[in-house]
Write an enzyme that holds these catalytic residues in place. Structure first.
Site, mmCIF file in Angstrom:
data_model
loop_
_atom_site.group_PDB
_atom_site.id
_atom_site.type_symbol
_atom_site.label_atom_id
_atom_site.label_comp_id
_atom_site.label_asym_id
_atom_site.label_seq_id
_atom_site.Cartn_x
_atom_site.Cartn_y
_atom_site.Cartn_z
ATOM 1 C CB SER A 155 21.836 58.851 24.951
ATOM 2 O OG SER A 155 22.553 57.734 24.468
ATOM 3 N N GLY A 170 19.964 46.156 22.503
ATOM 4 C CA GLY A 170 19.796 46.114 23.956
ATOM 5 C C GLY A 170 18.366 45.789 24.363
ATOM 6 C CG HIS A 217 25.064 54.794 27.811
ATOM 7 N ND1 HIS A 217 24.897 53.428 27.805
ATOM 8 C CD2 HIS A 217 23.930 55.306 27.257
ATOM 9 C CE1 HIS A 217 23.701 53.134 27.307
ATOM 10 N NE2 HIS A 217 23.097 54.253 26.946
ATOM 11 C CG HIS A 274 25.472 52.981 23.524
ATOM 12 N ND1 HIS A 274 25.367 54.180 24.194
ATOM 13 C CD2 HIS A 274 24.326 52.854 22.821
ATOM 14 C CE1 HIS A 274 24.219 54.749 23.901
ATOM 15 N NE2 HIS A 274 23.552 53.976 23.078
ATOM 16 N N GLY A 284 24.589 57.200 19.089
ATOM 17 C CA GLY A 284 25.686 57.979 19.665
ATOM 18 C C GLY A 284 25.418 58.422 21.088
HETATM 19 P P1 AMP Z 1 20.445 54.132 21.237
HETATM 20 O O1 AMP Z 1 21.740 54.804 20.969
HETATM 21 O O2 AMP Z 1 19.722 54.647 22.429
HETATM 22 O O3 AMP Z 1 19.599 53.996 20.004
HETATM 23 O O4 AMP Z 1 20.834 52.642 21.640
HETATM 24 C C1 AMP Z 1 21.617 51.847 20.795
HETATM 25 C C2 AMP Z 1 21.540 50.412 21.276
HETATM 26 O O5 AMP Z 1 22.020 50.331 22.605
HETATM 27 C C3 AMP Z 1 20.104 49.865 21.296
HETATM 28 O O6 AMP Z 1 20.126 48.509 20.879
HETATM 29 C C4 AMP Z 1 19.727 50.008 22.733
HETATM 30 O O7 AMP Z 1 18.743 49.072 23.147
HETATM 31 C C5 AMP Z 1 21.040 49.717 23.409
HETATM 32 N N1 AMP Z 1 21.060 50.281 24.751
HETATM 33 C C6 AMP Z 1 20.905 51.586 25.104
HETATM 34 N N2 AMP Z 1 20.952 51.711 26.455
HETATM 35 C C7 AMP Z 1 21.135 50.455 26.950
HETATM 36 C C8 AMP Z 1 21.252 49.916 28.264
HETATM 37 N N3 AMP Z 1 21.190 50.669 29.358
HETATM 38 N N4 AMP Z 1 21.422 48.588 28.389
HETATM 39 C C9 AMP Z 1 21.465 47.775 27.305
HETATM 40 N N5 AMP Z 1 21.363 48.225 26.042
HETATM 41 C C10 AMP Z 1 21.195 49.545 25.868
#
Ligand code: AMP
Length: 283
Positions: free
Chosen positions: A186, A147, A34, A37, A31
């Site tokens: 985030s 990501g 941005h 995501h 969550g």
């Molecule tokens: P998180 O909410 O931080 O657990 O991220 C969820 C997914 O979004 C994960 O697969 C992250 O690697 C991906 N993600 C978060 N930030 C970025 C970014 N700046 N660029 C690419 N993927 C991202």
């Protein structure tokens, strides 16, 4: 877009899609969405007929002194953004839904979890592998998108699906950056304006490393030492690691080979940020 709160309802929804002949792509998130995501969600739609996003701040992947309690939670906004990005179902379970009393199973992916972030965050990737395994079983996707910003996480998940014979295609999405180069996260919401400015040096360090490699420097210790000096220009940035590893095995490389990845982690004030990138531009 459907908002689904229980594992049983999520699986029932997925079963209905599968019976209707639809492929499901899953995008797991914590969550505070941005543009990074949202780009993963749009990419997921290229790989399947329906996209499921999950929104779950997973306590098992946070250490005792980490930011679980203060992790930003903005459900209404996230739901709106996910819907606009083509998500058909948003799976947002509670902690007790995924970890009911008596829960006692852990999924441990061994070597690839150990270096880099795993060294300073013991248990982190076990928490990630456990929750992602649960999400795979609950959502039953054919494709899952992660990501490259969290490169080690992606490597852990790739190992997990291979080792446990999950028939799920794992798709990596390139790092999405702010216009000034900062990798979106985030956790960037924690940064003060001055810290936000200092944090730019992480991406600048990647560019500096690529310059050194392009000028013929292939010795990892020389490049790492140069980056340590480079990053020391920002006193508010405390380096946790600078490492050159093979992009698939994540093992340290003494020499910068074509498959080398530079990975770094640093604290900017009290916020821990990571970044990474390949050093040799493909010909
Ligand atoms: P998180 O909410 O931080 O657990 O991220 C969820 C997914 O979004 C994960 O697969 C992250 O690697 C991906 N993600 C978060 N930030 C970025 C970014 N700046 N660029 C690419 N993927 C991202």
């Amino acid at each position: 877009m459907e908002v689904i709160r229980t594992a049983a309802a999520m699986t029932a929804w997925s079963n209905a899609q599968i019976v209707a002949g639809k492929r499901i792509a899953l995008v797991p998130t914590m969550g505070c969405l941005h543009a990074g995501h949202l780009s993963l969600m749009r990419m997921a739609a290229d790989h399947a007929e329906v996209v499921v996003a999950s929104l779950f701040v997973n306590p098992m992947q946070f250490g005792p002194h980490e930011d679980f309690a203060k992790y930003p939670k903005v459900f209404e906004r996230d739901a709106e953004l996910a819907e606009k990005s083509g998500v058909a179902a948003l799976f947002a379970p509670s902690v007790t839904e995924l970890y009911p009393p008596g829960f006692q199973t852990r999924v441990v992916v061994e070597e690839v979890s150990q270096g880099l972030c795993g060294a300073s965050r013991p248990g982190h990737f076990t928490g990630v592998a456990t929750v992602v395994g649960k999400l795979f079983n609950i959502v039953k996707p054919q494709v899952a998108v992660f990501g490259e910003k969290d490169w080690q996480q992606l490597a852990v998940i790739r190992r997990l699906v291979r080792d446990l014979n999950w028939d799920i295609a794992i798709v990596g999405h390139p790092i999405v950056r702010e216009p000034d180069g900062l990798a979106m996260s985030s956790r960037n919401t924690y940064l003060s304006p001055a810290e936000r400015h200092s944090a730019l040096i992480l991406n600048q360090a990647l560019a500096e490393a690529r310059r050194l490699v392009a000028s013929g420097q292939r010795q990892t210790p020389v490049v790492v030492a140069a980056l340590q000096r480079f990053l020391a220009k920002e006193p508010g940035v405390v380096v946790e690691y600078i490492a050159v590893v093979g992009q698939d095995d994540l093992q340290p490389r003494a020499e910068i080979t074509d498959d080398a990845l530079l990975a770094l982690a640093a604290r900017v004030g009290s916020t821990r940020l990571i970044d990474n990138g390949r050093l040799v531009t493909p010909a």
